[in-house]
Design an enzyme around this catalytic site. Structure first.
Site, short mmCIF file in Angstrom:
data_model
loop_
_atom_site.label_atom_id
_atom_site.label_comp_id
_atom_site.label_asym_id
_atom_site.label_seq_id
_atom_site.Cartn_x
_atom_site.Cartn_y
_atom_site.Cartn_z
N GLY A 13 0.83 -1.21 0.00
CA GLY A 13 0.00 0.00 0.00
C GLY A 13 0.86 1.26 0.00
NE ARG A 282 9.15 -20.39 2.95
CZ ARG A 282 9.06 -19.11 3.20
NH1 ARG A 282 7.89 -18.52 3.19
NH2 ARG A 282 10.14 -18.41 3.46
NE ARG A 373 5.62 -16.53 0.33
CZ ARG A 373 6.27 -16.01 1.39
NH1 ARG A 373 6.88 -14.86 1.29
NH2 ARG A 373 6.30 -16.66 2.54
C1 LIG Z 1 6.49 -13.93 10.08
C2 LIG Z 1 6.53 -13.58 8.61
C3 LIG Z 1 7.74 -13.53 7.94
C4 LIG Z 1 7.78 -13.21 6.59
N1 LIG Z 1 8.99 -13.15 5.95
C5 LIG Z 1 9.06 -12.83 4.65
C6 LIG Z 1 10.31 -12.73 3.99
O1 LIG Z 1 11.37 -12.92 4.58
N2 LIG Z 1 10.32 -12.40 2.67
C7 LIG Z 1 9.18 -12.16 1.97
O2 LIG Z 1 9.27 -11.87 0.79
N3 LIG Z 1 7.98 -12.24 2.59
C8 LIG Z 1 7.87 -12.55 3.90
N4 LIG Z 1 6.64 -12.62 4.52
C9 LIG Z 1 5.44 -12.26 3.76
C10 LIG Z 1 5.32 -10.75 3.63
O3 LIG Z 1 5.59 -10.16 4.88
C11 LIG Z 1 3.94 -10.30 3.19
O4 LIG Z 1 3.53 -11.02 2.08
C12 LIG Z 1 3.95 -8.83 2.81
O5 LIG Z 1 4.52 -8.06 3.83
C13 LIG Z 1 2.55 -8.37 2.54
O6 LIG Z 1 2.52 -6.96 2.43
P1 LIG Z 1 1.16 -6.24 2.10
O7 LIG Z 1 1.47 -4.80 1.95
O8 LIG Z 1 0.48 -6.90 0.97
O9 LIG Z 1 0.22 -6.48 3.37
P2 LIG Z 1 0.35 -6.15 4.94
O10 LIG Z 1 1.69 -5.73 5.34
O11 LIG Z 1 -0.27 -7.30 5.62
O12 LIG Z 1 -0.59 -4.87 5.11
C14 LIG Z 1 -1.98 -4.94 5.08
C15 LIG Z 1 -2.55 -3.59 5.42
O13 LIG Z 1 -3.96 -3.60 5.22
C16 LIG Z 1 -4.61 -3.06 6.34
N5 LIG Z 1 -5.95 -3.63 6.42
C17 LIG Z 1 -6.33 -4.90 6.64
N6 LIG Z 1 -7.68 -5.00 6.64
C18 LIG Z 1 -8.17 -3.76 6.40
C19 LIG Z 1 -9.47 -3.21 6.28
N7 LIG Z 1 -10.56 -3.96 6.41
N8 LIG Z 1 -9.60 -1.89 6.03
C20 LIG Z 1 -8.50 -1.10 5.91
N9 LIG Z 1 -7.25 -1.57 6.01
C21 LIG Z 1 -7.09 -2.87 6.25
C22 LIG Z 1 -3.71 -3.43 7.51
O14 LIG Z 1 -3.96 -2.62 8.61
C23 LIG Z 1 -2.34 -3.18 6.88
O15 LIG Z 1 -2.04 -1.81 6.92
C24 LIG Z 1 6.58 -12.95 5.87
C25 LIG Z 1 5.37 -12.99 6.56
C26 LIG Z 1 5.33 -13.31 7.92
C27 LIG Z 1 4.02 -13.36 8.60
#
Ligand SMILES: Cc1cc2nc3c(=O)[nH]c(=O)nc-3n(C[C@H](O)[C@H](O)[C@H](O)COP(=O)(O)OP(=O)(O)OC[C@H]3O[C@@H](n4cnc5c(N)ncnc54)[C@H](O)[C@@H]3O)c2cc1C
Lengths: 544, 231
Positions: A13, A282, A373
């Site tokens: 985002g 994985r 993935r």
């Molecule tokens: C423990 C862990 C380790 C990881 N390690 C890795 C790694 O080493 N390498 C890698 O590539 N990936 C890794 N991942 C995966 C990666 O972190 C995620 O795929 C990535 O960060 C997702 O980013 P995003 O911006 O899509 O979502 P997110 O960071 O999940 O953000 C989602 C956003 O949406 C908001 N939101 C949710 N619902 C609503 C709603 N109804 N209304 C308004 N806002 C809402 C939340 O508040 C948040 O701001 C890991 C994940 C975990 C859990």
């Protein structure tokens, strides 16, 4: 376009918002909590990129091939090519905005080995890659907030999209400060709400990723894709509050998996797959651990203590803090747990959904990872997808006339008020917990028709009572109105798992253990008045 | 064990204490304890009287997002990494952070943290590192920047600080650290940042360093101060 709403302020985002604002599009960046609270800060291990000074033999073509192979050949070649080709530019971008990467002696981003990859190409920032990227992006967003190009809508939760005749004109949001639902209009809406953790209760990720947005949009006509592909991370530890992930870096640095047979260690991954066995993709490692039939351990204790503290200090600290175990002297009991969602909102290569001007990026969108993935590819995809969507939106014409949705706004508030007026001690969270139990049972590492069907029956029952449930005063109104959307998504996930009568990647069916060519396509699921319809995307509709 | 929680139904209503009975294992964290009180059964107070569930905020549940900052037995801490076994006495008291407006029960409005950073334009902009450092020193410097960038903006350093009141003028340790990160990553900004640091931190900090004791990320604020004071 003139303006856009970005929903979700994790890495995907924020990148979308920053890139849109840089192109002159005015952005409303909505999330209930600040970016520091998003799941993105939890990403530990790293981000994949073949850089110019890569390991000898490595190439972008090889990264593409590893990604397609890891995904069992159902991700589109064009989109994966775009992802891998942009990786070096993305690392440069992140360096340029001040991300603190771990560097080698020449100051170049250091790289480590990650599962399912032929070469060391995972760039990282210690063991807090996601957090370090978030810190840099928050500063970038702040730069554009200061000049008014990005407006933060904190305390707002998505309610529904404003869609008419296949075009999206904005969204309704519940505002925690006012307690009301109000409409925001824009030329484009980008959904960046992350994964679907809440379907499974407490997973390795954040409690904020509940899948509601995808579920609600689904009922509004948005198609979803590949929901049956759910990644289990092979090495997580049980703590009293959740399952916590031990980074793949622990195996990247040499960690070995074993179980005990009459007191003797059996290094089952190495025995079966050779020296690289511990670092296979994985899905394979998770299934092997599941199949081991006895408790499995991850051992790094043979590494020098100084090496452990240098390379995986966070793993040591985590185990010490939450299970009182020192990894420098003892093996760690591990088990697989739900971790990542390859499936999500179906998008075309420009990240637009089947609804015009509605886009999805990051983990909530399904595009690059196919049936499984590779670690380190999701941070890359979160950033790449944000950049692609922003470029597309910035290049489009302004939407001249927007219909009036004040009636939808009024109705949403009325139904919220109605909900509020009912009183009960029976909390919505109980239903969420029960649904999670169902999902864990029916959508585990190994699935079969009978349990999937049972799951469908259970979720259908929860859905039938969800709207009639009494209001739970003790949690935010969002938790009350989001229940149906979450359950609908759960039902769609089960429907996809039922429809794919083969085993591929993270989807393993004991009743159909083989992989069939006829299924070598993504699953698309759509919703029509309570009907869940699936089809295989044989014509590559979404690969364009 | 008795669990005493300072509750408040809304931003404008009066706070009040409510006591609960809980029988939980010592390796449970306070986050786990709150979840247990809320959901293991219908929630009742110590006298068996039904009450509302306790409002609090969480996201990662493993000490890296800062959501669950609160005051536990008088000490500002993250609920998800404070364990029942480490709490002395037969009673646990849980309060919301006291220096931020309460929204509901243990949920507080910490937006002042972001407003202050935005107001003073604390951002890197472009990576322009200094050229004067190399070798071992550069490595140490790199580690320091990495540690600062881990700041989770939980507000614990502000809660415990004897100089921080409400963020009107004095912005606290997390501001000082972010200032240092910006100055170190973009050397063009050094002078400008130094002035902001002096105005909102350096001139007022009485160096109790309690901020470092409570920081969940163990950020060495004193090192940031030493470097910014020098520049
Ligand atoms: C423990 C862990 C380790 C990881 N390690 C890795 C790694 O080493 N390498 C890698 O590539 N990936 C890794 N991942 C995966 C990666 O972190 C995620 O795929 C990535 O960060 C997702 O980013 P995003 O911006 O899509 O979502 P997110 O960071 O999940 O953000 C989602 C956003 O949406 C908001 N939101 C949710 N619902 C609503 C709603 N109804 N209304 C308004 N806002 C809402 C939340 O508040 C948040 O701001 C890991 C994940 C975990 C859990």
């Amino acid at each position: 376009m003139r303006d856009a709403i970005v929903i979700g302020s994790g890495i995907s985002g924020m990148v979308t918002a920053v890139k849109l604002a840089e192109e002159g599009v005015s952005v409303l960046l909505v999330s209930p909590f600040p970016s520091e609270r998003s799941q993105s800060v939890m990403a530990a291990g790293g981000i994949n990129a073949v850089l110019t000074d890569c390991e000898p033999g490595d190439s972008v073509a090889c990264h593409i091939e590893d990604t397609l192979k890891g995904g069992c050949y159902i991700a589109g070649r064009d989109s994966v090519t775009g992802l891998c080709e942009s990786a070096e530019e993305i690392i440069r971008y992140l360096e340029g905005i001040g991300t603190v990467f771990s560097v080698d002696d020449d100051g170049r981003p250091a790289r480590r080995a990650f599962g399912g990859q032929s070469y060391k190409r995972t760039c990282y920032c210690g063991a807090s890659t996601g957090k370090q990227i978030v810190t840099a992006l928050v500063m970038e967003a702040r730069r554009l907030e200061a000049s008014g190009k990005i407006r933060r809508g904190l305390g707002k939760c998505f309610h529904s999209a404003l869609i008419k005749d296949g075009v999206c004109y904005g969204a309704l949001f519940f505002d925690e400060h006012t307690g009301n639902i109000s409409a925001e209009y824009a030329d484009a809406v980008v959904v960046a709400t992350g994964g679907q953790n809440a379907l499974f209760g407490k997973t390795t990720g954040s409690t904020q990723c509940d899948g509601y947005t995808a579920g609600k949009l689904f009922t509004q006509g948005v198609e979803l894709k590949n929901l049956e592909f759910i990644q289990f991370h092979p090495t997580t530890i049980e703590t009293s509050q959740k399952r916590m992930l031990l980074s793949e870096a622990a195996r990247g640095e040499g960690g070995r998996l074993f179980y005990l047979d009459k007191g003797k260690r059996v290094y089952f991954m190495e025995d079966k797959y050779g020296p690289g066995g511990n670092l296979l993709p994985r899905d394979i490692v998770s299934r092997e651990i599941y199949g081991a039939g006895s408790e499995v351990f991850l051992d790094v204790s043979f590494l020098k203590e100084s090496e452990i503290d240098k390379r995986i200090p966070e793993v040591r600290e985590l185990c010490k803090k939450y299970i009182g175990l020192d990894i420098a002297s003892e093996p760690i009991p591990v088990a697989p747990s739900v971790h990542f969602f390859m499936g999500g909102i179906a998008v075309h290569n420009d990240h637009e959904t089947n609804i015009r001007n509605l886009f999805a990026v990051g983990e909530c969108a399904s595009m690059y990872h196919g049936a499984n993935r590779l670690g380190g590819n999701s941070l890359l995809a979160a950033i790449h997808s944000g950049m692609i969507a922003a470029r597309e939106i910035a290049g489009r014409d302004v939407v001249a006339d927007k219909p009036d949705f004040s009636q939808a706004e009024r109705e949403a508030n009325e139904s919220l008020a109605e909900m509020r007026n009912t009183k009960s001690v029976f909390p919505v969270m109980y239903i969420r917990d029960m649904a999670a139990e169902t999902m864990n049972k029916s959508m585990g590492i190994i699935r079969e028709e009978a349990s999937i069907k049972e799951g469908i029956t259970d979720i259908d029952y929860y859905l039938s009572i969800a709207e009639k449930l009494s209001y739970d005063n003790s949690v935010l109104p969002y938790f009350n109105y989001s229940l149906s959307g979450i359950l609908t998504l759960a039902r769609a996930v089960l429907t996809c798992a039922d429809a794919r009568k083969e085993s591929r990647g993270a989807h393993f069916r004991s009743d159909f253990p083989d992989t069939f060519d006829e299924y070598a396509h993504p699953t698309i699921v759509s919703y029509d008045n309570g009907q869940y319809n699936t089809r295989l995307d044989k014509e590559n509709e979404y690969e364009s | 064990m008795k669990v005493k929680v300072l509750r408040q139904q809304s931003p404008v209503s009066e706070p009040y204490w409510e006591v609960f009975d809980a029988d939980v294992p010592g390796d449970m964290s306070v986050a786990g304890l709150l979840d247990h009180l809320n959901y293991h059964d219908d929630i009742v107070d110590e006298n068996g009287k039904p009450t509302t569930r306790i409002g609090w905020e969480c996201s990662c549940l493993q000490g890296i997002c800062g959501s669950c900052a609160m005051v536990i037995n008088g000490i500002p801490a993250l609920a998800c990494e404070t364990f029942v076994r480490d709490l002395k006495g037969s009673e646990i008291t849980i309060q919301p952070l006291q220096k931020f407006p309460v929204i509901h029960d243990l949920l507080t409005d910490r937006s002042v943290i972001y407003k202050n950073l935005e107001k003073e334009n604390i951002f890197i902009g472009e990576y322009k590192p200094g050229s004067e450092e190399n070798g071992k020193k550069a490595q140490k410097e790199h580690v320091h920047q990495y540690e600062i960038a881990k700041c989770i903006k939980c507000g614990l350093c502000l809660e415990v600080c004897p100089n921080y009141v409400n963020g009107q003028n004095f912005f606290g340790a997390m501001f000082a650290n972010d200032c240092y990160l910006v100055a170190a990553r973009n050397t063009d900004k050094r002078r400008e940042i130094k002035e902001l640091y002096d105005e909102h931190f350096g001139s007022t900090c009485s160096k109790s360093l309690s901020c470092m004791d409570v920081c969940p990320m163990k950020i060495p604020t004193i090192a940031s101060m030493a470097k910014l004071n020098r520049r």
